[in-house]
Enzyme design. Structure first.
Site, mmCIF file in Angstrom:
data_model
loop_
_atom_site.group_PDB
_atom_site.id
_atom_site.type_symbol
_atom_site.label_atom_id
_atom_site.label_comp_id
_atom_site.label_asym_id
_atom_site.label_seq_id
_atom_site.Cartn_x
_atom_site.Cartn_y
_atom_site.Cartn_z
ATOM 1 N N TYR A 270 0.851 -1.192 0.000
ATOM 2 C CA TYR A 270 0.000 0.000 0.000
ATOM 3 C C TYR A 270 0.883 1.237 0.000
ATOM 4 O O TYR A 270 1.812 1.345 0.809
ATOM 5 C CB TYR A 270 -0.887 0.003 1.256
ATOM 6 C CG TYR A 270 -1.668 1.290 1.407
ATOM 7 C CD1 TYR A 270 -2.944 1.399 0.883
ATOM 8 C CD2 TYR A 270 -1.112 2.403 2.035
ATOM 9 C CE1 TYR A 270 -3.656 2.589 0.992
ATOM 10 C CE2 TYR A 270 -1.810 3.590 2.135
ATOM 11 C CZ TYR A 270 -3.084 3.683 1.610
ATOM 12 O OH TYR A 270 -3.773 4.864 1.699
ATOM 13 N N GLU B 139 -3.638 7.386 -3.977
ATOM 14 C CA GLU B 139 -3.374 6.092 -3.359
ATOM 15 C C GLU B 139 -3.153 5.005 -4.407
ATOM 16 O O GLU B 139 -3.839 4.975 -5.413
ATOM 17 C CB GLU B 139 -4.611 5.760 -2.505
ATOM 18 C CG GLU B 139 -4.565 4.509 -1.723
ATOM 19 C CD GLU B 139 -5.906 4.291 -1.006
ATOM 20 O OE1 GLU B 139 -6.130 4.919 0.043
ATOM 21 O OE2 GLU B 139 -6.722 3.514 -1.512
#
Ligand code: GDP
Ligand code: MN
Length: 379
Positions: A101, A189
């Protein structure tokens, strides 16, 4: 403003991030044709402004173009978190060795962009954040200098051991910061940032939220708006030039000026009520704005009373009164309306309202008490 994965990927590609190719289909047949151009082995992905698509069944791997068509048929029209899927992204399937992530968001408490990275990326990142915060490395960027190369390496080093992979990931982290800044984003993101068995780093998902205040100077990004994926009230408010924020209470508030709107909400709470919204009709007294405001307030089923609080400075109270009368002629309103007007042309305004059968107040205190009483009596 939220944008879709396929749009965020365009921004990421422009910043140099390795993102697999892909294209959007609106029908199963289009998805099949696209899958064929990519050799059949593809992922079909719902394009809605929501995370958690994988868990909701909105991300499916296909081995053949026919299977891609079937997946698209299942995903198109599907509801994910209340949003209807109207488009799918068709993209070549990647082989995945690891999922990490990498995200950056504007951290209000730090007053600066803040990176968060974790080697435990993928569909359970929310659970990681909640139960294992130590598995996330954070870094606040000084916006005067931007993300420095050693900081990008510090983040990438946390994710990988292999120096060749760290090098690629550090580059991606820097490119993500560029995309974030250049898009006027408040959040960008990559989840997951994958490594392939061949040792390549790629972004296979992309998410970005744009700061609304950045849109006026970024027409290319502003053009990415998809109103069909926004709540109707927000679109209506934006088009009518109103500032509107939906809240959870039952007192619908229609106020001119942001400061007065906030003071009104405070007073509603003070008297034991809950505002249903923040709504600033602005300085003008254009009746069209009042019509839009009433449409927006009345479409919220939670609202039990409509409270007008108008201070006439440059805004003329008689114009607002005419707007209210006009609006209630045009739209059917069953809800009680309580009105307070004071300032420029207040006398004329009160007369207009009385002739139309409304009773109006000049005291803010009285009208708010009246609104809260009415809402609580209805409850
Ligand atoms: P999200 O659930 O909305 O965040 O959608 P993602 O794009 O992140 O996809 C969810 C999951 O599907 C990923 O974490 C992967 O495990 C899997 N996935 C997505 N794309 C691919 C792909 O190209 N190949 C493989 N093998 N899995 C994929
Ligand atoms: Mn994802």
């Amino acid at each position: 403003m939220n944008i879709h994965e396929y749009q965020a990927k365009e921004r990421f590609r422009a910043a140099g991030i390795p993102v697999p190719p892909g294209d959007v289909a609106r029908t199963p047949e289009e998805a099949e044709a696209l899958a064929r151009t990519y050799g059949g082995n593809v992922v079909v992905k719902a394009q809605v402004h929501s995370g958690g698509r994988g868990k909701a069944g909105g991300v499916k791997l296909a081995r053949t173009p026919e299977e891609a068509r079937e997946h698209a048929a299942a995903i198109l029209g599907m509801q994910i978190k209340g949003l209807t899927v109207e488009k799918v992204l068709v993209t070549p399937a990647e082989e995945i060795a690891t999922e990490a992530y990498v995200g950056v968001l504007m951290d209000r408490s730090a007053q600066a962009p803040t990176f968060m990275v974790s080697a435990e990326g993928g569909m359970d990142i929310e659970a990681v954040a909640a139960t294992k915060p130590e598995a996330i490395r954070k870094l606040t960027v000084d916006p005067r200098y931007g993300l420095l190369p050693h900081q990008a390496y510090w983040l990438a080093n946390y994710l990988y051991d292999d120096p060749a992979i760290v090098k690629q990931a550090a580059r991606v982290v820097g490119q993500l910061y560029r995309a974030f800044v250049d898009s006027g984003a408040s959040m960008a993101e990559i989840n997951p940032l994958i490594t392939t068995p061949a040792g390549e780093v790629k972004a296979i998902d992309a998410k970005m939220t744009i700061d609304d205040s950045e849109l006026f100077r970024r027409t290319e990004v502003a053009g990415m708006r998809d109103s069909s994926d926004e709540p109707w009230a927000e679109t209506r408010a934006r088009e009518a030039g109103l500032s509107f924020v939906k809240l959870d209470g039952d007192v619908g508030c229609c106020v001119n000026g942001a400061g007065l709107a906030m003071a009104t909400m405070d007073l509603v709470k003070y008297y034991g009520g809950e505002p249903a919204n923040f709504l600033d009709i602005g300085g003008s007294s254009n009746p069209e704005k009042v019509v839009a405001a009433l449409e927006i307030i009345t479409q919220d089923p939670a609202v039990k009373v409509i409270l007008f609080n108008i201070f006439g400075g440059i805004t003329r109270c008689d114009d607002v009164a005419n707007g209210i009368v006009e609006a209630t002629k045009r739209i059917d309103i069953d809800l009680p309306i309580v009105i307070r007007l004071t300032g420029t042309n207040e006398d004329v305004a009160l007369e207009i309202l009385e002739n139309a059968g409304f009773s109006a107040f000049t005291s803010m205190d009285e009208v708010v008490r009246k609104a809260v009483e009415t809402a609580n009596a209805e409850a």
